[in-house]
Design a protein around this motif. Sequence first.
Motif, mmCIF file in Angstrom:
data_model
loop_
_atom_site.group_PDB
_atom_site.id
_atom_site.type_symbol
_atom_site.label_atom_id
_atom_site.label_comp_id
_atom_site.label_asym_id
_atom_site.label_seq_id
_atom_site.Cartn_x
_atom_site.Cartn_y
_atom_site.Cartn_z
ATOM 1 N N CYS A 1 37.733 13.182 50.122
ATOM 2 C CA CYS A 1 38.372 11.986 49.540
ATOM 3 C C CYS A 1 37.505 10.754 49.777
ATOM 4 C CB CYS A 1 39.793 11.780 50.068
ATOM 5 S SG CYS A 1 40.499 10.236 49.435
ATOM 6 N N CYS B 1 41.852 15.726 46.595
ATOM 7 C CA CYS B 1 43.146 15.081 46.309
ATOM 8 C C CYS B 1 43.947 15.757 45.213
ATOM 9 C CB CYS B 1 42.911 13.628 45.915
ATOM 10 S SG CYS B 1 42.059 12.698 47.186
ATOM 11 N N SER C 1 45.559 6.764 52.744
ATOM 12 C CA SER C 1 46.546 7.079 51.698
ATOM 13 C C SER C 1 47.660 7.985 52.248
ATOM 14 C CB SER C 1 45.872 7.776 50.513
ATOM 15 O OG SER C 1 44.858 6.966 49.975
ATOM 16 N N CYS D 1 43.457 10.320 55.905
ATOM 17 C CA CYS D 1 43.140 9.214 54.989
ATOM 18 C C CYS D 1 44.229 8.146 55.095
ATOM 19 C CB CYS D 1 43.077 9.767 53.560
ATOM 20 S SG CYS D 1 42.724 8.536 52.298
ATOM 21 N N HIS E 1 44.511 15.520 52.260
ATOM 22 C CA HIS E 1 43.750 15.907 51.058
ATOM 23 C C HIS E 1 42.245 15.827 51.330
ATOM 24 C CE1 HIS E 1 44.549 11.496 49.532
ATOM 25 N NE2 HIS E 1 43.587 11.514 50.428
HETATM 26 ZN ZN ZN Z 1 42.406 9.891 50.534
#
Ligand code: ZN
Length: 354
Positions: free
Chosen positions: A159, A89, A43, A41, A63
């Motif tokens: 996610c 997550c 993130s 991801c 995640h």
């Molecule tokens: Zn994510």
Amino acid sequence: MIKAFGYAAQDATTPLAPFSFERRDPRERDVQIEILYCGVCHSDLHTVRAEWGGTLYPCLPGHEIVGRVTRVGSHVQKFKTGDLVGVGCMVDSCRTCRSCREGLEQYCEVGFTGTYNGPEQDTGGNTYGGYSDVIVVDESFVLRVPDGLDPAAAAPLLCAGITTYSPLRRWRVQPGQKVGVVGLGGLGHMAVKLARAMGAHVVLFTTSPNKREDALALGAHEVVVSRDSDAMKVHRNSFDFILDTVAAPHDLDSYLVLLARDGAMVLVGAPAEPHPATTVFNLIMKRRQLAGSLIGGIAETQEMLDFCAEHGITAEIEVIPIQKVNEAYERMLKSDVKYRFVIDMASLKQESAA
Ligand code: ZN
Ligand code: NAP
Ligand code: ZN
């Protein structure tokens, strides 16, 4: 303790590298999971490189986890050895605040425990994520992966899938509504598929003209290159809902003016730097809404997985060995992702055995 192995970053500027650590032994309500696949991801990249601040090192991200249950604690009721499961997550939350009681653990008022970058609620130590071979999670935060979903392509649902499904549901996207999706990356391509499955007329906005054919194939009815101001103008005052998944600061006004009266634009992209300020008149003159949304609760994540199974939806993925994860980050920064990298953890086993 359980021996574990993965890839972690030791600080914000060095690449992810092999890392040995320990996980807790399963407690009464814990599930031990052999990780098969983990999505990458944006993130993860923001966190590893400390772009949002507050990164704990070593940082072991991931995640979007799919794996097999290998052991369960004595009081586990929902899972048994051999089940195919997912972890997203969150791995814990307070469970007593108003948000937790309403199934909105992502908005836990004391803060949920992230799957990585913790802190672990019991020990205060750091949590380590899915770029690893094994994880131990309380059964309340483990999801059932429905039969019929490819395990690797289902990983990003944990996610990217829930982060786009939740606002589409919250803002009650209906058949026939006009829905815009901004950015065709990991989140954006899931938003296109999900909005289409919900019956919306889907328009994809992209900065990458070469993604046009893919966007149409993924389910968009129309594609607009957002740098083309004439093409943008055609859509003024026409959208019920726009979901913005972009990972970098950009002008929001050019999308707000595309909303019809009472339309809503929801931001899920989380760039490290602020967007340029918006013009208030673009909101007040048509009672438009600008909002944000964070992943989704555990019950809603299960609902999303079941919805995906029912509609045959998974992510478009490029499976990589973990040794290529740093390269994948660089490609993600160039918007060169089709449309989610997923790490095959078999590559990690070969390394730990070597
Ligand atoms: Zn994510
Ligand atoms: P991604 O795969 O890298 O996709 C982001 C897309 O944004 C790119 O593919 C690109 O699409 C577009 N983009 C990138 N740079 C841009 C720029 N400078 N101007 C305009 N468009 C640009 O990332 P992702 O994994 O989908 O994550 C997207 C964002 O959502 C990240 O900030 C991530 O941290 C955040 N996120 C938020 C939540 C939440 O709960 N709210 C959950 C997960 C992730 P085009 O090439 O089509 O323009
Ligand atoms: Zn709570």
